[in-house]
Scaffold this motif. Sequence first.
Motif, PDB file in Angstrom:
ATOM      1  N   ALA A  77     -44.164  20.271 -46.615  1.00  0.00           N
ATOM      2  CA  ALA A  77     -43.788  21.573 -47.164  1.00  0.00           C
ATOM      3  C   ALA A  77     -45.021  22.339 -47.629  1.00  0.00           C
ATOM      4  O   ALA A  77     -45.157  23.540 -47.359  1.00  0.00           O
ATOM      5  CB  ALA A  77     -42.808  21.393 -48.323  1.00  0.00           C
ATOM      6  N   LEU A  78     -45.942  21.658 -48.295  1.00  0.00           N
ATOM      7  CA  LEU A  78     -47.159  22.325 -48.763  1.00  0.00           C
ATOM      8  C   LEU A  78     -48.019  22.774 -47.589  1.00  0.00           C
ATOM      9  O   LEU A  78     -48.548  23.889 -47.591  1.00  0.00           O
ATOM     10  CB  LEU A  78     -47.959  21.417 -49.693  1.00  0.00           C
ATOM     11  N   ARG A 100     -44.925  21.826 -57.527  1.00  0.00           N
ATOM     12  CA  ARG A 100     -45.300  20.454 -57.886  1.00  0.00           C
ATOM     13  C   ARG A 100     -46.519  20.003 -57.068  1.00  0.00           C
ATOM     14  O   ARG A 100     -47.458  19.410 -57.606  1.00  0.00           O
ATOM     15  CB  ARG A 100     -44.113  19.526 -57.659  1.00  0.00           C
ATOM     16  N   GLU A 101     -46.518  20.298 -55.773  1.00  0.00           N
ATOM     17  CA  GLU A 101     -47.630  19.906 -54.917  1.00  0.00           C
ATOM     18  C   GLU A 101     -48.908  20.664 -55.268  1.00  0.00           C
ATOM     19  O   GLU A 101     -49.990  20.090 -55.245  1.00  0.00           O
ATOM     20  CB  GLU A 101     -47.270  20.117 -53.440  1.00  0.00           C
ATOM     21  N   LEU A 102     -48.798  21.937 -55.594  1.00  0.00           N
ATOM     22  CA  LEU A 102     -49.982  22.701 -55.995  1.00  0.00           C
ATOM     23  C   LEU A 102     -50.556  22.170 -57.307  1.00  0.00           C
ATOM     24  O   LEU A 102     -51.773  22.092 -57.469  1.00  0.00           O
ATOM     25  CB  LEU A 102     -49.641  24.187 -56.112  1.00  0.00           C
ATOM     26  N   ALA A 103     -49.686  21.800 -58.230  1.00  0.00           N
ATOM     27  CA  ALA A 103     -50.151  21.237 -59.504  1.00  0.00           C
ATOM     28  C   ALA A 103     -50.862  19.904 -59.273  1.00  0.00           C
ATOM     29  O   ALA A 103     -51.909  19.635 -59.867  1.00  0.00           O
ATOM     30  CB  ALA A 103     -48.979  21.062 -60.468  1.00  0.00           C
ATOM     31  N   ALA A 104     -50.308  19.086 -58.400  1.00  0.00           N
ATOM     32  CA  ALA A 104     -50.938  17.791 -58.098  1.00  0.00           C
ATOM     33  C   ALA A 104     -52.292  18.001 -57.426  1.00  0.00           C
ATOM     34  O   ALA A 104     -53.256  17.296 -57.718  1.00  0.00           O
ATOM     35  CB  ALA A 104     -50.022  16.955 -57.202  1.00  0.00           C
ATOM     36  N   ALA A 105     -52.366  18.987 -56.549  1.00  0.00           N
ATOM     37  CA  ALA A 105     -53.636  19.289 -55.880  1.00  0.00           C
ATOM     38  C   ALA A 105     -54.677  19.756 -56.895  1.00  0.00           C
ATOM     39  O   ALA A 105     -55.854  19.402 -56.794  1.00  0.00           O
ATOM     40  CB  ALA A 105     -53.432  20.342 -54.797  1.00  0.00           C
ATOM     41  N   SER A 145     -31.932  25.417 -50.428  1.00  0.00           N
ATOM     42  CA  SER A 145     -32.166  26.153 -51.665  1.00  0.00           C
ATOM     43  C   SER A 145     -33.599  26.678 -51.755  1.00  0.00           C
ATOM     44  O   SER A 145     -34.563  25.919 -51.612  1.00  0.00           O
ATOM     45  CB  SER A 145     -31.886  25.235 -52.858  1.00  0.00           C
ATOM     46  N   TYR A 146     -33.731  27.962 -52.027  1.00  0.00           N
ATOM     47  CA  TYR A 146     -35.038  28.568 -52.289  1.00  0.00           C
ATOM     48  C   TYR A 146     -35.691  27.866 -53.476  1.00  0.00           C
ATOM     49  O   TYR A 146     -36.872  27.554 -53.446  1.00  0.00           O
ATOM     50  CB  TYR A 146     -34.860  30.059 -52.592  1.00  0.00           C
ATOM     51  N   ASN A 147     -34.895  27.606 -54.512  1.00  0.00           N
ATOM     52  CA  ASN A 147     -35.424  26.968 -55.719  1.00  0.00           C
ATOM     53  C   ASN A 147     -35.937  25.558 -55.449  1.00  0.00           C
ATOM     54  O   ASN A 147     -36.925  25.128 -56.055  1.00  0.00           O
ATOM     55  CB  ASN A 147     -34.361  26.931 -56.821  1.00  0.00           C
ATOM     56  N   GLY A 148     -35.297  24.842 -54.548  1.00  0.00           N
ATOM     57  CA  GLY A 148     -35.752  23.502 -54.199  1.00  0.00           C
ATOM     58  C   GLY A 148     -37.113  23.530 -53.523  1.00  0.00           C
ATOM     59  O   GLY A 148     -38.002  22.745 -53.850  1.00  0.00           O
ATOM     60  N   VAL A 149     -37.274  24.449 -52.579  1.00  0.00           N
ATOM     61  CA  VAL A 149     -38.564  24.584 -51.899  1.00  0.00           C
ATOM     62  C   VAL A 149     -39.620  25.043 -52.899  1.00  0.00           C
ATOM     63  O   VAL A 149     -40.740  24.529 -52.916  1.00  0.00           O
ATOM     64  CB  VAL A 149     -38.460  25.563 -50.707  1.00  0.00           C
ATOM     65  N   ASP A 150     -39.269  25.984 -53.739  1.00  0.00           N
ATOM     66  CA  ASP A 150     -40.210  26.494 -54.741  1.00  0.00           C
ATOM     67  C   ASP A 150     -40.677  25.377 -55.666  1.00  0.00           C
ATOM     68  O   ASP A 150     -41.866  25.272 -55.973  1.00  0.00           O
ATOM     69  CB  ASP A 150     -39.549  27.612 -55.551  1.00  0.00           C
ATOM     70  N   ALA A 151     -39.768  24.515 -56.083  1.00  0.00           N
ATOM     71  CA  ALA A 151     -40.129  23.407 -56.971  1.00  0.00           C
ATOM     72  C   ALA A 151     -41.105  22.452 -56.280  1.00  0.00           C
ATOM     73  O   ALA A 151     -42.066  21.988 -56.901  1.00  0.00           O
ATOM     74  CB  ALA A 151     -38.872  22.649 -57.408  1.00  0.00           C
ATOM     75  N   TYR A 163     -40.471  30.421 -47.407  1.00  0.00           N
ATOM     76  CA  TYR A 163     -39.681  29.368 -48.044  1.00  0.00           C
ATOM     77  C   TYR A 163     -38.459  29.037 -47.200  1.00  0.00           C
ATOM     78  O   TYR A 163     -38.055  27.884 -47.082  1.00  0.00           O
ATOM     79  CB  TYR A 163     -39.245  29.799 -49.445  1.00  0.00           C
ATOM     80  N   LYS A 164     -37.854  30.053 -46.595  1.00  0.00           N
ATOM     81  CA  LYS A 164     -36.673  29.828 -45.760  1.00  0.00           C
ATOM     82  C   LYS A 164     -37.032  28.956 -44.567  1.00  0.00           C
ATOM     83  O   LYS A 164     -36.315  28.004 -44.251  1.00  0.00           O
ATOM     84  CB  LYS A 164     -36.096  31.159 -45.280  1.00  0.00           C
TER      85      LYS A 164
END
Length: 71
Positions: free
Chosen positions: A13-14, A44-49, A34-40, A23-24
């Motif tokens: 996804a990232l 999360r991946e950007l924060a981990a990076a 869900s847009y919100n699921g992809v956004d989460a 996102y779609k």
Amino acid sequence: MKGPERAERDAKALAMFVAGYTYKQIGEVIGLKSYNGVDAIIKRELAAAAQRRALLSDEAFSIYQERTERL
């Protein structure tokens, strides 16, 4: 979904996000509606990076200090 499967999905996804997919489009490929699921996942991946970059930066600075002290 188990840990390794989730990690693979999230990394995909990232990678798609970085490549410019919407996102779609990401949701369709990884199986989320869900847009919100992809956004989460993306957040999360950007924060981990960011955490990995900070760690690498700290390690590089330590190496730099060690090398310059030897001079």
